[in-house]
Design a protein around this motif. Structure first.
Motif, PDB file in Angstrom:
ATOM      1  N   ARG A  42      -2.993   2.025 -11.300  1.00  0.00           N
ATOM      2  CA  ARG A  42      -1.997   1.119 -10.711  1.00  0.00           C
ATOM      3  C   ARG A  42      -2.688   0.149  -9.772  1.00  0.00           C
ATOM      4  N   VAL A  43      -2.341  -1.113  -9.887  1.00  0.00           N
ATOM      5  CA  VAL A  43      -2.795  -2.119  -8.933  1.00  0.00           C
ATOM      6  C   VAL A  43      -1.570  -2.528  -8.127  1.00  0.00           C
ATOM      7  N   GLU A  44      -1.662  -2.327  -6.833  1.00  0.00           N
ATOM      8  CA  GLU A  44      -0.577  -2.651  -5.919  1.00  0.00           C
ATOM      9  C   GLU A  44      -1.124  -3.596  -4.852  1.00  0.00           C
ATOM     10  N   GLU A  45      -0.255  -4.319  -4.194  1.00  0.00           N
ATOM     11  CA  GLU A  45      -0.720  -5.260  -3.171  1.00  0.00           C
ATOM     12  C   GLU A  45      -1.329  -4.535  -1.979  1.00  0.00           C
ATOM     13  N   TYR A  46      -0.660  -3.518  -1.466  1.00  0.00           N
ATOM     14  CA  TYR A  46      -1.110  -2.751  -0.303  1.00  0.00           C
ATOM     15  C   TYR A  46      -0.690  -1.301  -0.469  1.00  0.00           C
ATOM     16  N   ALA A  47      -1.373  -0.412   0.257  1.00  0.00           N
ATOM     17  CA  ALA A  47      -0.942   0.989   0.328  1.00  0.00           C
ATOM     18  C   ALA A  47       0.318   1.068   1.170  1.00  0.00           C
ATOM     19  N   ASP A  48       1.193   1.997   0.806  1.00  0.00           N
ATOM     20  CA  ASP A  48       2.397   2.201   1.616  1.00  0.00           C
ATOM     21  C   ASP A  48       2.063   3.088   2.824  1.00  0.00           C
ATOM     22  N   ALA A  49       3.013   3.172   3.747  1.00  0.00           N
ATOM     23  CA  ALA A  49       2.795   3.918   4.996  1.00  0.00           C
ATOM     24  C   ALA A  49       2.489   5.394   4.723  1.00  0.00           C
ATOM     25  N   GLU A  50       3.160   5.982   3.741  1.00  0.00           N
ATOM     26  CA  GLU A  50       2.927   7.390   3.418  1.00  0.00           C
ATOM     27  C   GLU A  50       1.492   7.624   2.942  1.00  0.00           C
ATOM     28  N   SER A  51       0.994   6.742   2.091  1.00  0.00           N
ATOM     29  CA  SER A  51      -0.384   6.872   1.596  1.00  0.00           C
ATOM     30  C   SER A  51      -1.387   6.686   2.719  1.00  0.00           C
ATOM     31  N   LEU A  52      -1.157   5.694   3.563  1.00  0.00           N
ATOM     32  CA  LEU A  52      -2.049   5.465   4.705  1.00  0.00           C
ATOM     33  C   LEU A  52      -2.074   6.693   5.607  1.00  0.00           C
ATOM     34  N   ASN A  53      -0.907   7.218   5.911  1.00  0.00           N
ATOM     35  CA  ASN A  53      -0.802   8.378   6.781  1.00  0.00           C
ATOM     36  C   ASN A  53      -1.539   9.581   6.186  1.00  0.00           C
ATOM     37  N   ALA A  54      -1.443   9.744   4.866  1.00  0.00           N
ATOM     38  CA  ALA A  54      -2.076  10.885   4.191  1.00  0.00           C
ATOM     39  C   ALA A  54      -3.588  10.881   4.353  1.00  0.00           C
ATOM     40  N   VAL A  55      -4.185   9.707   4.527  1.00  0.00           N
ATOM     41  CA  VAL A  55      -5.644   9.629   4.677  1.00  0.00           C
ATOM     42  C   VAL A  55      -6.058   9.256   6.102  1.00  0.00           C
ATOM     43  N   GLY A  56      -5.096   9.287   7.024  1.00  0.00           N
ATOM     44  CA  GLY A  56      -5.411   9.066   8.426  1.00  0.00           C
ATOM     45  C   GLY A  56      -5.675   7.623   8.819  1.00  0.00           C
ATOM     46  N   LEU A  57      -5.095   6.679   8.082  1.00  0.00           N
ATOM     47  CA  LEU A  57      -5.271   5.268   8.411  1.00  0.00           C
ATOM     48  C   LEU A  57      -3.947   4.693   8.900  1.00  0.00           C
ATOM     49  N   THR A  58      -4.038   3.550   9.586  1.00  0.00           N
ATOM     50  CA  THR A  58      -2.820   2.973  10.162  1.00  0.00           C
ATOM     51  C   THR A  58      -2.506   1.575   9.663  1.00  0.00           C
ATOM     52  N   HIS A  59      -3.485   0.888   9.085  1.00  0.00           N
ATOM     53  CA  HIS A  59      -3.265  -0.498   8.667  1.00  0.00           C
ATOM     54  C   HIS A  59      -3.534  -0.622   7.170  1.00  0.00           C
ATOM     55  N   PRO A  60      -2.664  -1.305   6.437  1.00  0.00           N
ATOM     56  CA  PRO A  60      -2.832  -1.390   4.977  1.00  0.00           C
ATOM     57  C   PRO A  60      -4.120  -2.095   4.533  1.00  0.00           C
ATOM     58  N   MET A  61      -4.734  -2.894   5.388  1.00  0.00           N
ATOM     59  CA  MET A  61      -5.989  -3.548   4.986  1.00  0.00           C
ATOM     60  C   MET A  61      -7.189  -2.605   5.083  1.00  0.00           C
ATOM     61  N   GLN A  62      -6.966  -1.386   5.591  1.00  0.00           N
ATOM     62  CA  GLN A  62      -8.049  -0.417   5.717  1.00  0.00           C
ATOM     63  C   GLN A  62      -8.286   0.381   4.444  1.00  0.00           C
ATOM     64  N   LEU A  63      -7.400   0.286   3.476  1.00  0.00           N
ATOM     65  CA  LEU A  63      -7.499   1.127   2.288  1.00  0.00           C
ATOM     66  C   LEU A  63      -7.509   0.274   1.027  1.00  0.00           C
ATOM     67  N   SER A  64      -8.590   0.375   0.258  1.00  0.00           N
ATOM     68  CA  SER A  64      -8.722  -0.425  -0.965  1.00  0.00           C
ATOM     69  C   SER A  64      -8.444   0.379  -2.228  1.00  0.00           C
ATOM     70  N   GLY A  65      -8.476   1.703  -2.120  1.00  0.00           N
ATOM     71  CA  GLY A  65      -8.197   2.526  -3.287  1.00  0.00           C
ATOM     72  C   GLY A  65      -7.835   3.937  -2.876  1.00  0.00           C
ATOM     73  N   LEU A  66      -7.129   4.637  -3.759  1.00  0.00           N
ATOM     74  CA  LEU A  66      -6.707   6.003  -3.460  1.00  0.00           C
ATOM     75  C   LEU A  66      -6.492   6.749  -4.768  1.00  0.00           C
ATOM     76  N   TYR A  67      -6.943   7.982  -4.798  1.00  0.00           N
ATOM     77  CA  TYR A  67      -6.670   8.880  -5.921  1.00  0.00           C
ATOM     78  C   TYR A  67      -5.603   9.850  -5.466  1.00  0.00           C
ATOM     79  N   THR A  68      -4.523   9.933  -6.211  1.00  0.00           N
ATOM     80  CA  THR A  68      -3.511  10.947  -5.939  1.00  0.00           C
ATOM     81  C   THR A  68      -3.412  11.835  -7.166  1.00  0.00           C
TER      82      THR A  68
END
Length: 136
Positions: A42-68
């Motif tokens: 999936r290509v999305e514009e930004y990570a959502d708050a739940e995904s950011l929280n799951a990896v300990g980040l607070t700003h959507p520009m901090q995360l470029s990819g995620l495996y769930t």
């Protein structure tokens, strides 16, 4: 970070970025491709708050990819009714990082994708950073 307007005008859209990622997946050795199973890309514009929280980040520009999902070594043939594993690529952070590092978007998509594929195979972030450092 502000992306210069000429870069933004020629930045790949989500479909183009997905095509880049699929080329990278197609370039994996057969023994890895065969074990990717039904991993969704999936290509999305930004990570959502739940995904950011799951990896300990607070700003959507901090995360470029995620495996769930669950790494393949933890799966069983008796698994039933589980959600598919997903590799998420976040377009805006990838575009910003590529511009900042002055590398092609395709190079960064490849790098992020391979990192997330590593998680599918059970590698931790520390494992992958060590592998990257040893390759340099």
């Amino acid at each position: 970070m502000r992306i210069d307007e000429s870069f933004a005008a020629r930045a790949p859209d989500a479909d183009a970025m997905e095509a880049m990622a699929r080329r990278s997946l197609d370039g994996l050795p057969l023994e890895f491709r065969e074990q990717m199973g039904n991993v969704v890309l999936r290509v999305e514009e930004y990570a959502d708050a739940e995904s950011l929280n799951a990896v300990g980040l607070t700003h959507p520009m901090q995360l470029s990819g995620l495996y769930t999902g669950r790494p393949i070594e933890t799966k069983s043939v008796s698994d039933f009714g589980t959600l598919p594993d997903i590799i998420h690529l976040y377009r805006q952070p990838i575009l910003a990082e590529a511009a900042q590092r002055r590398i092609s978007v395709e190079q960064l998509v490849h790098h992020v994708l391979i990192h997330e594929v590593g998680h599918h195979f059970g590698f931790s972030d520390a494992d992958m950073h060590a592998l990257e450092d040893s390759a340099d």
